[in-house]
Design a protein around this motif. Structure first.
Motif, PDB file in Angstrom:
ATOM      1  N   THR A 157       0.825  -1.208   0.000  1.00 48.79           N
ATOM      2  CA  THR A 157       0.000   0.000   0.000  1.00 48.79           C
ATOM      3  C   THR A 157       0.863   1.263   0.000  1.00 48.79           C
ATOM      4  OG1 THR A 157      -0.123   0.060   2.435  1.00 48.79           O
ATOM      5  CG2 THR A 157      -1.826  -1.192   1.252  1.00 48.79           C
ATOM      6  N   LYS A 158       2.110   1.099   0.437  1.00 46.29           N
ATOM      7  CA  LYS A 158       3.033   2.241   0.444  1.00 46.29           C
ATOM      8  C   LYS A 158       4.098   2.114  -0.638  1.00 46.29           C
ATOM      9  CE  LYS A 158       2.507   2.974   5.424  1.00 46.29           C
ATOM     10  NZ  LYS A 158       3.203   3.049   6.737  1.00 46.29           N
ATOM     11  N   ASN A 159       4.105   0.962  -1.302  1.00 47.92           N
ATOM     12  CA  ASN A 159       5.128   0.711  -2.333  1.00 47.92           C
ATOM     13  C   ASN A 159       4.492   0.100  -3.573  1.00 47.92           C
ATOM     14  OD1 ASN A 159       7.907   1.034  -0.738  1.00 47.92           O
ATOM     15  ND2 ASN A 159       6.465  -0.044   0.587  1.00 47.92           N
ATOM     16  N   ASN A 160       3.370   0.644  -4.004  1.00 48.78           N
ATOM     17  CA  ASN A 160       2.643   0.003  -5.101  1.00 48.78           C
ATOM     18  C   ASN A 160       3.371   0.060  -6.440  1.00 48.78           C
ATOM     19  OD1 ASN A 160       2.219   2.769  -5.043  1.00 48.78           O
ATOM     20  ND2 ASN A 160       0.296   2.627  -6.164  1.00 48.78           N
ATOM     21  N   HIS A 161       4.380   0.892  -6.540  1.00 48.52           N
ATOM     22  CA  HIS A 161       5.169   0.942  -7.772  1.00 48.52           C
ATOM     23  C   HIS A 161       6.589   0.394  -7.550  1.00 48.52           C
ATOM     24  CE1 HIS A 161       2.008   3.137  -9.743  1.00 48.52           C
ATOM     25  NE2 HIS A 161       2.038   4.085  -8.830  1.00 48.52           N
ATOM     26  N   SER A 162       6.753  -0.277  -6.435  1.00 46.07           N
ATOM     27  CA  SER A 162       8.076  -0.748  -6.061  1.00 46.07           C
ATOM     28  C   SER A 162       8.605  -1.813  -7.017  1.00 46.07           C
ATOM     29  CB  SER A 162       8.046  -1.312  -4.641  1.00 46.07           C
ATOM     30  OG  SER A 162       9.278  -1.901  -4.304  1.00 46.07           O
ATOM     31  N   TYR A 163       9.899  -1.733  -7.255  1.00 46.68           N
ATOM     32  CA  TYR A 163      10.600  -2.692  -8.113  1.00 46.68           C
ATOM     33  C   TYR A 163      10.484  -4.112  -7.571  1.00 46.68           C
ATOM     34  CZ  TYR A 163      14.659  -4.590 -10.644  1.00 46.68           C
ATOM     35  OH  TYR A 163      15.498  -5.330 -11.427  1.00 46.68           O
ATOM     36  N   VAL A 164      10.617  -4.268  -6.258  1.00 51.27           N
ATOM     37  CA  VAL A 164      10.555  -5.595  -5.659  1.00 51.27           C
ATOM     38  C   VAL A 164       9.152  -6.178  -5.748  1.00 51.27           C
ATOM     39  CG1 VAL A 164      10.174  -4.664  -3.333  1.00 51.27           C
ATOM     40  CG2 VAL A 164      11.068  -6.970  -3.599  1.00 51.27           C
ATOM     41  N   VAL A 165       8.123  -5.353  -5.567  1.00 48.42           N
ATOM     42  CA  VAL A 165       6.743  -5.831  -5.661  1.00 48.42           C
ATOM     43  C   VAL A 165       6.447  -6.325  -7.074  1.00 48.42           C
ATOM     44  CG1 VAL A 165       4.315  -5.175  -5.513  1.00 48.42           C
ATOM     45  CG2 VAL A 165       5.910  -4.372  -3.783  1.00 48.42           C
ATOM     46  N   LYS A 166       6.864  -5.558  -8.041  1.00 50.05           N
ATOM     47  CA  LYS A 166       6.625  -5.913  -9.442  1.00 50.05           C
ATOM     48  C   LYS A 166       7.251  -7.250  -9.797  1.00 50.05           C
ATOM     49  CE  LYS A 166       7.845  -4.504 -14.151  1.00 50.05           C
ATOM     50  NZ  LYS A 166       8.611  -3.523 -14.973  1.00 50.05           N
ATOM     51  N   ASN A 167       8.469  -7.472  -9.350  1.00 49.56           N
ATOM     52  CA  ASN A 167       9.197  -8.672  -9.759  1.00 49.56           C
ATOM     53  C   ASN A 167       8.908  -9.904  -8.909  1.00 49.56           C
ATOM     54  OD1 ASN A 167      11.347  -8.044 -11.998  1.00 49.56           O
ATOM     55  ND2 ASN A 167      11.302  -6.249 -10.678  1.00 49.56           N
ATOM     56  N   LEU A 168       8.784  -9.738  -7.609  1.00 47.37           N
ATOM     57  CA  LEU A 168       8.630 -10.902  -6.751  1.00 47.37           C
ATOM     58  C   LEU A 168       7.186 -11.259  -6.439  1.00 47.37           C
ATOM     59  CD1 LEU A 168      11.485 -10.827  -4.067  1.00 47.37           C
ATOM     60  CD2 LEU A 168      11.243 -12.268  -6.080  1.00 47.37           C
ATOM     61  N   LYS A 169       6.265 -10.316  -6.547  1.00 45.04           N
ATOM     62  CA  LYS A 169       4.874 -10.639  -6.250  1.00 45.04           C
ATOM     63  C   LYS A 169       4.033 -10.772  -7.506  1.00 45.04           C
ATOM     64  CE  LYS A 169       0.681  -9.245  -3.862  1.00 45.04           C
ATOM     65  NZ  LYS A 169      -0.049  -8.209  -3.112  1.00 45.04           N
ATOM     66  N   HIS A 170       4.052  -9.768  -8.350  1.00 44.52           N
ATOM     67  CA  HIS A 170       3.139  -9.738  -9.487  1.00 44.52           C
ATOM     68  C   HIS A 170       3.612 -10.548 -10.689  1.00 44.52           C
ATOM     69  CE1 HIS A 170       0.597  -7.084  -7.352  1.00 44.52           C
ATOM     70  NE2 HIS A 170       1.400  -6.040  -7.390  1.00 44.52           N
ATOM     71  N   SER A 171       4.778 -11.147 -10.579  1.00 47.90           N
ATOM     72  CA  SER A 171       5.278 -11.934 -11.708  1.00 47.90           C
ATOM     73  C   SER A 171       4.800 -13.385 -11.645  1.00 47.90           C
ATOM     74  CB  SER A 171       6.807 -11.889 -11.752  1.00 47.90           C
ATOM     75  OG  SER A 171       7.358 -12.393 -10.553  1.00 47.90           O
ATOM     76  N   LEU A 172       5.079 -14.074 -10.541  1.00 47.89           N
ATOM     77  CA  LEU A 172       4.801 -15.511 -10.439  1.00 47.89           C
ATOM     78  C   LEU A 172       3.752 -15.855  -9.391  1.00 47.89           C
ATOM     79  CD1 LEU A 172       8.482 -16.811 -10.693  1.00 47.89           C
ATOM     80  CD2 LEU A 172       6.814 -16.509 -12.531  1.00 47.89           C
ATOM     81  N   GLY A 173       3.183 -14.857  -8.752  1.00 50.36           N
ATOM     82  CA  GLY A 173       2.159 -15.110  -7.758  1.00 50.36           C
ATOM     83  C   GLY A 173       2.739 -15.545  -6.427  1.00 50.36           C
ATOM     84  N   LEU A 174       1.884 -16.085  -5.556  1.00 50.86           N
ATOM     85  CA  LEU A 174       2.304 -16.527  -4.247  1.00 50.86           C
ATOM     86  C   LEU A 174       1.296 -17.548  -3.716  1.00 50.86           C
ATOM     87  CD1 LEU A 174       1.301 -13.977  -1.511  1.00 50.86           C
ATOM     88  CD2 LEU A 174       0.754 -13.525  -3.873  1.00 50.86           C
ATOM     89  N   PRO A 175       1.728 -18.391  -2.793  1.00 49.14           N
ATOM     90  CA  PRO A 175       3.089 -18.481  -2.256  1.00 49.14           C
ATOM     91  C   PRO A 175       4.061 -19.097  -3.262  1.00 49.14           C
ATOM     92  CG  PRO A 175       1.732 -20.221  -1.363  1.00 49.14           C
ATOM     93  CD  PRO A 175       0.810 -19.356  -2.166  1.00 49.14           C
ATOM     94  N   THR A 176       5.243 -18.559  -3.301  1.00 52.90           N
ATOM     95  CA  THR A 176       6.279 -19.041  -4.211  1.00 52.90           C
ATOM     96  C   THR A 176       7.581 -19.167  -3.443  1.00 52.90           C
ATOM     97  OG1 THR A 176       5.222 -17.903  -6.058  1.00 52.90           O
ATOM     98  CG2 THR A 176       7.480 -18.628  -6.386  1.00 52.90           C
ATOM     99  N   CYS A 177       8.309 -20.250  -3.679  1.00 56.52           N
ATOM    100  CA  CYS A 177       9.572 -20.505  -2.996  1.00 56.52           C
ATOM    101  C   CYS A 177      10.743 -20.345  -3.971  1.00 56.52           C
ATOM    102  CB  CYS A 177       9.574 -21.914  -2.408  1.00 56.52           C
ATOM    103  SG  CYS A 177      11.141 -22.390  -1.676  1.00 56.52           S
ATOM    104  N   TYR A 178      11.723 -19.542  -3.561  1.00 63.79           N
ATOM    105  CA  TYR A 178      12.935 -19.330  -4.357  1.00 63.79           C
ATOM    106  C   TYR A 178      14.105 -19.986  -3.630  1.00 63.79           C
ATOM    107  CZ  TYR A 178      10.100 -15.721  -6.603  1.00 63.79           C
ATOM    108  OH  TYR A 178       9.103 -15.042  -7.269  1.00 63.79           O
ATOM    109  N   LEU A 179      14.786 -20.908  -4.308  1.00 60.91           N
ATOM    110  CA  LEU A 179      15.952 -21.583  -3.751  1.00 60.91           C
ATOM    111  C   LEU A 179      17.195 -20.940  -4.344  1.00 60.91           C
ATOM    112  CD1 LEU A 179      14.171 -24.901  -4.304  1.00 60.91           C
ATOM    113  CD2 LEU A 179      15.003 -24.270  -2.052  1.00 60.91           C
ATOM    114  N   ILE A 180      17.936 -20.212  -3.516  1.00 56.51           N
ATOM    115  CA  ILE A 180      19.004 -19.335  -3.990  1.00 56.51           C
ATOM    116  C   ILE A 180      20.341 -19.771  -3.404  1.00 56.51           C
ATOM    117  CG2 ILE A 180      19.766 -16.938  -4.117  1.00 56.51           C
ATOM    118  CD1 ILE A 180      16.778 -16.179  -3.492  1.00 56.51           C
ATOM    119  N   SER A 181      21.317 -19.999  -4.244  1.00 59.21           N
ATOM    120  CA  SER A 181      22.635 -20.454  -3.791  1.00 59.21           C
ATOM    121  C   SER A 181      23.388 -19.318  -3.092  1.00 59.21           C
ATOM    122  CB  SER A 181      23.457 -20.959  -4.976  1.00 59.21           C
ATOM    123  OG  SER A 181      23.806 -19.876  -5.820  1.00 59.21           O
TER     124      SER A 181
END
Length: 238
Positions: A157-181
């Motif tokens: 609600t305070k970051n509706n144009h945020s870069y992180v919101v666009k890529n991590l939420k609105h791209s692949l939906g949720l819940p989503t698990c990222y396995l990162i080395s």
């Protein structure tokens, strides 16, 4: 003396050139999404529209396996419960990143399984839960998680144009698990375990534990040193 200085110059120049080449060769998650997400979305929407759920799942798996795996996660920034900003690259171990929201209810055994695994792998992996919610909501929800799990949030609600919101939420939906080395390369991206609603808490725990443990051992720490079957001590209290 001049020859030594000249030799040192070429060594330093070569190392810098190599570093720049390696950096330029990296494909980041956000870049890969920008190239391929639109095409995936159009096909997936058509599949869901005509209730072709198996095809939709296959499209998702293909996107992950052929376009997003092996890319490097961006250095996204989040907030802790204490309102302190923290970047994804601040975590030095391999990262198990799971995105949630308060309205997205996990399976009854999912959080207990995650808590057990966080205790089991605390020395090897950083566990991160990312909520798309307001701080007050996340603060209350964080009480469900083990102390070895980092609970973070982004208030959309305070970051509706945020870069992180666009890529991590609105791209692949949720819940989503990222396995990162440890070097921030994406080893896999997975969705949560879906099972019949009427199974017991113990059955749900077992399904989630085995699935998460398999993902961790196969992607973040190599071959397990013990069988994947659950020990009696790992079963949560009723």
């Amino acid at each position: 003396m001049k020859r030594i200085l000249l030799l040192l110059f070429f060594i330093v120049f070569g190392l810098n050139l190599q570093a720049q080449t390696e950096k330029s060769d990296k494909l980041y998650f956000s870049e890969a999404l920008n190239m391929h997400l639109s095409k995936y979305n159009s096909k997936a929407e058509a599949a869901y529209k005509y209730r072709k759920f198996e095809k939709a799942e296959k499209l998702f798996d293909t996107l992950i396996d052929t376009k997003l795996k092996s890319t490097y996660i961006d250095n996204f920034k989040f907030l802790t419960i204490k309102r302190k900003e923290i970047a994804l690259y601040d975590f030095k171990k391999p990262v198990y990143l799971l995105t949630y929201a308060s309205w997205c209810i996990p399976g009854k055994g999912e959080i207990p399984a995650l808590n057990e695994l966080a205790k089991k792998y605390q020395d090897k992996i950083d566990f991160v839960i990312l909520f798309w919610d307001k701080r007050e909501t996340v603060k209350e929800l964080s009480k469900q998680f083990d102390s070895h799990i980092n609970v973070l949030y982004v208030d959309e609600t305070k970051n509706n144009h945020s870069y992180v919101v666009k890529n991590l939420k609105h791209s692949l939906g949720l819940p989503t698990c990222y396995l990162i080395s440890g070097n921030k390369q994406i080893m896999d991206i997975q969705r949560s375990v879906f099972h019949p609603f009427n199974i017991s808490k113990e059955e749900s725990f077992k399904l989630n534990y085995e699935s998460m443990n398999s993902s961790i051992t196969n992607n973040l720490i190599g071959n397990p040193l013990e069988p994947e079957s659950i020990k009696l001590s790992a079963v949560p209290p009723k």
